[in-house]
Motif scaffolding. Structure first.
Motif, PDB file in Angstrom:
ATOM      1  N   SER A   1      33.958  32.909  50.012  1.00 35.61           N
ATOM      2  CA  SER A   1      34.618  33.066  48.715  1.00 35.61           C
ATOM      3  C   SER A   1      34.536  34.487  48.177  1.00 35.61           C
ATOM      4  O   SER A   1      35.159  34.803  47.156  1.00 35.61           O
ATOM      5  N   ARG A   2      33.779  35.343  48.830  1.00 34.42           N
ATOM      6  CA  ARG A   2      33.490  36.700  48.342  1.00 34.42           C
ATOM      7  C   ARG A   2      34.748  37.450  47.929  1.00 34.42           C
ATOM      8  O   ARG A   2      34.866  37.924  46.795  1.00 34.42           O
ATOM      9  N   ASP A   3      35.699  37.569  48.830  1.00 32.64           N
ATOM     10  CA  ASP A   3      36.914  38.336  48.533  1.00 32.64           C
ATOM     11  C   ASP A   3      37.721  37.689  47.423  1.00 32.64           C
ATOM     12  O   ASP A   3      38.290  38.388  46.566  1.00 32.64           O
TER      13      ASP A   3
ATOM     14  N   GLU B   1      31.210  47.185  48.255  1.00 31.75           N
ATOM     15  CA  GLU B   1      32.475  46.698  47.705  1.00 31.75           C
ATOM     16  C   GLU B   1      32.268  45.976  46.379  1.00 31.75           C
ATOM     17  O   GLU B   1      33.063  46.128  45.449  1.00 31.75           O
ATOM     18  N   VAL B   2      31.199  45.202  46.298  1.00 36.56           N
ATOM     19  CA  VAL B   2      30.902  44.518  45.035  1.00 36.56           C
ATOM     20  C   VAL B   2      30.579  45.541  43.953  1.00 36.56           C
ATOM     21  O   VAL B   2      31.030  45.418  42.802  1.00 36.56           O
TER      22      VAL B   2
ATOM     23  N   ARG C   1      39.702  37.870  42.018  1.00 39.09           N
ATOM     24  CA  ARG C   1      39.898  37.167  40.751  1.00 39.09           C
ATOM     25  C   ARG C   1      39.385  37.997  39.584  1.00 39.09           C
ATOM     26  O   ARG C   1      40.041  38.105  38.543  1.00 39.09           O
ATOM     27  N   LEU C   2      38.220  38.604  39.750  1.00 41.37           N
ATOM     28  CA  LEU C   2      37.670  39.461  38.702  1.00 41.37           C
ATOM     29  C   LEU C   2      38.593  40.663  38.454  1.00 41.37           C
ATOM     30  O   LEU C   2      38.856  41.025  37.306  1.00 41.37           O
ATOM     31  N   SER C   3      39.066  41.243  39.537  1.00 39.99           N
ATOM     32  CA  SER C   3      39.951  42.411  39.410  1.00 39.99           C
ATOM     33  C   SER C   3      41.258  42.051  38.723  1.00 39.99           C
ATOM     34  O   SER C   3      41.731  42.778  37.841  1.00 39.99           O
ATOM     35  N   ALA C   4      41.841  40.916  39.118  1.00 38.99           N
ATOM     36  CA  ALA C   4      43.119  40.506  38.549  1.00 38.99           C
ATOM     37  C   ALA C   4      42.993  40.161  37.070  1.00 38.99           C
ATOM     38  O   ALA C   4      43.906  40.430  36.270  1.00 38.99           O
TER      39      ALA C   4
END
Length: 206
Positions: free
Chosen positions: A193-195, A94-95, A200-203
């Motif tokens: 905090s992973r998700d 996923e990462v 946050r990176l995606s947004a």
């Protein structure tokens, strides 16, 4: 328009999901697979100033070879390292999907890891992360490890960028704090905090 950051990914515990409850998963079947004591191995390899290995002052193979001689491990040090590195190669799918999507948007990536040179090469070549990142920064090659301020300074000097262009994703709070003290952006990465970090990176960038 503000330039996007260069994302510096920690490896173990972030790009590589090889730690559960603070324990490295490679060790789970060590005794069953090799017929050797995990306790004897870990005490021999890790107990005596392992930072010398992590910062490139001592070759990991030499430390493993001394264990091989001590316990009579017939396959030898290279076979042990190959076993260890393969068992420890558990990339987080996923990462990596998020990382690939960010790359498609023009975001540059580096790896910033406390790993000695032999495993850094394995990560770079055998695991293919040399194709995913513009540079693999490892403490064993650099001669300094996180959270030493010199680790962060060496990266920005090599990349020739201002500290505030860097964004560290790391699962060790002291490394995150040190990055922020060096002027970097940083996110703490953990199972909890992973998700949120990935969202946050995606947004922000996708």
């Amino acid at each position: 328009m503000t330039e996007p950051p260069i994302i510096a990914w920690d490896f173990d515990g972030v790009l590589n999901r090889n730690i559960r409850d603070g324990v490295f998963l490679w060790a789970e079947s060590f005794e069953q697979d090799l017929g050797q004591s995990l306790d004897v191995f870990t005490k021999h390899v890790f107990a005596d100033d392992f930072d010398r290995i992590i910062t490139g002052q001592e070759d990991l193979r030499d430390r493993v070879a001394s264990w091989v001689e001590r316990v009579g491990f017939v396959p030898g040090p290279d076979a042990l390292l190959e076993y260890w590195f393969k068992k420890d190669a558990l990339p987080d799918v996923e990462v990596l999907k998020v990382q690939a999507a960010l790359s498609a948007k023009g975001i540059r990536h580096v790896i910033a890891t406390n790993n000695e040179a032999r495993r850094a090469r394995y990560i770079e070549v055998e695991m293919g992360f040399g194709d995913r990142a513009v540079h693999v920064f490892s403490s064993g090659r650099m001669g300094v490890r996180k959270p030493d301020p010199a680790f962060y300074a060496q990266i920005t000097e090599t990349l020739d960028v201002a500290p505030d262009r860097m964004l560290l994703i790391d699962d060790y709070q002291a490394s995150v704090d040190a990055a922020r003290a060096a002027g970097w952006q940083a996110h703490f990465f953990s199972d909890k905090s992973r998700d949120d970090v990935l969202d946050r990176l995606s947004a922000e960038f996708l």
